[in-house]
Design an enzyme around this catalytic site. Structure first.
Site, short mmCIF file in Angstrom:
data_model
loop_
_atom_site.label_atom_id
_atom_site.label_comp_id
_atom_site.label_asym_id
_atom_site.label_seq_id
_atom_site.Cartn_x
_atom_site.Cartn_y
_atom_site.Cartn_z
N GLU A 175 0.87 -1.22 -0.23
CA GLU A 175 -0.05 -0.05 -0.02
C GLU A 175 1.02 1.21 -0.05
O GLU A 175 1.75 1.30 0.97
CB GLU A 175 -0.87 0.04 1.22
CG GLU A 175 -1.75 1.27 1.25
CD GLU A 175 -2.67 1.39 2.58
OE1 GLU A 175 -3.48 2.20 2.72
OE2 GLU A 175 -2.79 0.28 3.14
N ASN A 233 -4.66 5.10 -2.22
CA ASN A 233 -5.81 5.32 -1.64
C ASN A 233 -6.50 6.67 -2.45
O ASN A 233 -5.81 7.67 -2.70
CB ASN A 233 -5.77 5.88 -0.17
CG ASN A 233 -5.09 4.71 0.73
OD1 ASN A 233 -6.11 3.94 0.99
ND2 ASN A 233 -4.01 4.57 1.06
N GLU A 265 -7.94 1.86 -3.37
CA GLU A 265 -8.62 1.53 -2.10
C GLU A 265 -9.48 2.51 -1.93
O GLU A 265 -9.13 3.90 -1.74
CB GLU A 265 -7.59 1.35 -1.01
CG GLU A 265 -6.53 0.18 -1.13
CD GLU A 265 -5.90 -0.33 0.01
OE1 GLU A 265 -5.83 0.50 1.20
OE2 GLU A 265 -5.00 -1.07 -0.20
N ASP A 295 -11.60 -0.59 1.42
CA ASP A 295 -10.72 -0.33 2.67
C ASP A 295 -11.83 -0.40 4.05
O ASP A 295 -13.00 0.16 3.93
CB ASP A 295 -9.97 0.90 2.41
CG ASP A 295 -8.83 0.81 3.41
OD1 ASP A 295 -8.43 -0.03 3.96
OD2 ASP A 295 -8.11 2.28 3.38
N GLU A 352 -5.97 -6.21 7.82
CA GLU A 352 -5.15 -5.24 8.49
C GLU A 352 -4.67 -5.23 9.77
O GLU A 352 -5.58 -5.77 10.67
CB GLU A 352 -5.86 -4.11 7.89
CG GLU A 352 -5.92 -3.64 6.59
CD GLU A 352 -6.72 -2.20 6.39
OE1 GLU A 352 -5.78 -1.20 5.86
OE2 GLU A 352 -7.80 -2.03 6.65
#
Length: 392
Positions: A175, A233, A265, A295, A352
């Site tokens: 990420e 993101n 995401e 997410d 996560e």
């Protein structure tokens, strides 16, 4: 340890005597006692503040739950220790209530009272008081002029946090996260600048800087023989732009990278009132071949609705479920259900917030295969990430 004000809230006289006697042996400061919530409220009004409230829940008159609500409103209680024996489900609901009230939950004391347990909880309180990060006040946030200057000077840098296989630690993807190399304050996380960026519509500019940096890194990874997927993101405010998918496609072409090399995401909460243009962008990105991840799955109230309506190819399970596996048995049931859901939908699942090997082992038992968290690696700048990927 500094002097403390500790309040014992217990309606059974003998239990209260045992607790007060034990606390006086190990606590520097004042030990206060109350037989019910009403007495405890009166003590709060007279003493000014309480560092720790040791609270029985089931009492006649004002019970422990009512007292905790009052304690939160008064702002005079910092931390809470439970001393009631209740069903695990009710216990977890009570802990959630305590946290929602803004109080710090230290743990359970149980009955009969144990001097060793009291000492352990006091040690936890002291450690948390020392390690607790100070909340950032709005007045301490950088000015919009400072943020704009940082964007113009290229001070915002892409950091990379690996996604790995739970059973062997193999690299699956990463990420891309934002960090600000501030000339005077050092490396700053998003908590120091995201509020200002959202307020003054600067998020889009940050995204394109990070996206370009990430694509340059992705090209280097291909040269290292690690053509992994990078996730970026996307802020909800960007999804309404008709040019979003087109501009992403243009940059991928510029860097000679396939759309399958990137994923975007999007948080579930950002899609609650998404316009048609948002859905169009997501569909276009999927048609191009890009991945889409929901997410923080499970953190909102409409995860399943969003999952049905939008063309996601990956679920990222919110870290709170991992953090509560040990204390909240239902979290494990939720995780295994999400595993089955992802398999049924034919999409991948990333868990996560994995921070311990105990969590890793339990997640494997629940059927999870990909994770992200401090156990494996913290976010790192490009060169460190390239070294990580090459095994050096």
């Amino acid at each position: 340890m500094n002097d403390l004000n500790v309040l014992v809230l217990e309606d059974e006289p003998f239990q209260r005597l045992v607790a007060v006697t034990a606390l006086k042996k190990v606590v520097p400061g004042s030990i206060l006692e109350a037989a019910d919530g009403k007495e405890a409220v009166a003590i709060l009004e007279s003493c000014g503040h309480v560092d720790i409230a040791i609270c029985d829940l089931q009492m006649s008159g004002m019970d422990g739950l009512a007292f905790l609500r009052h304690a939160s409103l008064s702002g005079k209680v910092h931390s809470v220790i439970l001393s009631s024996e209740v069903d695990p489900i009710l216990r977890q609901a009570t802990i959630s209530m305590i946290e929602c009230l803004g109080l710090n939950f230290l743990g359970d004391l149980g009955k009969p009272f144990s001097l060793e347990r009291i000492t352990a909880l006091l040690t936890r309180y002291n450690a948390r008081r020392q390690d607790l990060p100070r909340q950032i006040e709005v007045a301490e946030l950088p000015s919009v002029a400072d943020v704009v200057r940082g964007l113009d000077n290229g001070e915002f840098e892409a950091y990379y946090q690996p996604k790995v296989a739970l059973d062997g630690g193999g690299l699956i993807g990463a990420e891309v996260l934002a960090r600000w190399n501030h000339p005077h304050l050092g490396v700053l996380p998003p908590s120091h600048f995201l509020y200002v960026m959202e307020t003054y519509n600067l998020v889009d500019k940050l995204f394109w800087q990070l996206f370009s940096q990430g694509l340059a890194t992705r090209r280097k990874l291909a040269q290292l023989g690690q053509p992994i997927n990078l996730a970026f993101n996307v802020h909800p405010s960007q999804l309404g732009s008709r040019a979003l998918a087109e501009n992403i496609s243009a940059l991928l072409t510029e860097f000679h990278l396939p759309p399958s090399s990137v994923m975007f995401e999007i948080t579930e909460t950002g899609l609650i009132s998404a316009p048609a243009s948002s859905l169009e962008n997501l569909v276009r990105l999927r048609i191009m071949g890009c991945g889409l991840a929901m997410d923080d799955f499970g953190a909102g109230y409409s995860s399943l609705d969003r999952l049905c309506e939008f063309p996601f190819s990956q679920i990222k399970l919110d870290r709170t479920f991992v953090q509560k596996m040990k204390t909240q048995p239902r979290s494990c049931a939720v995780i295994s259900s999400v595993v089955a859901l992802a398999q049924a939908l034919g999409i991948s699942l990333v868990v996560e917030g994995v921070e311990s090997d105990e969590q890793r082992v339990r997640l494997i038992e629940l059927g999870c295969s990909i994770a992200q968290g401090y156990l494996f690696a913290r976010p790192m700048p490009e060169q460190h990430f390239l070294d990580y990927c090459s095994g050096s």
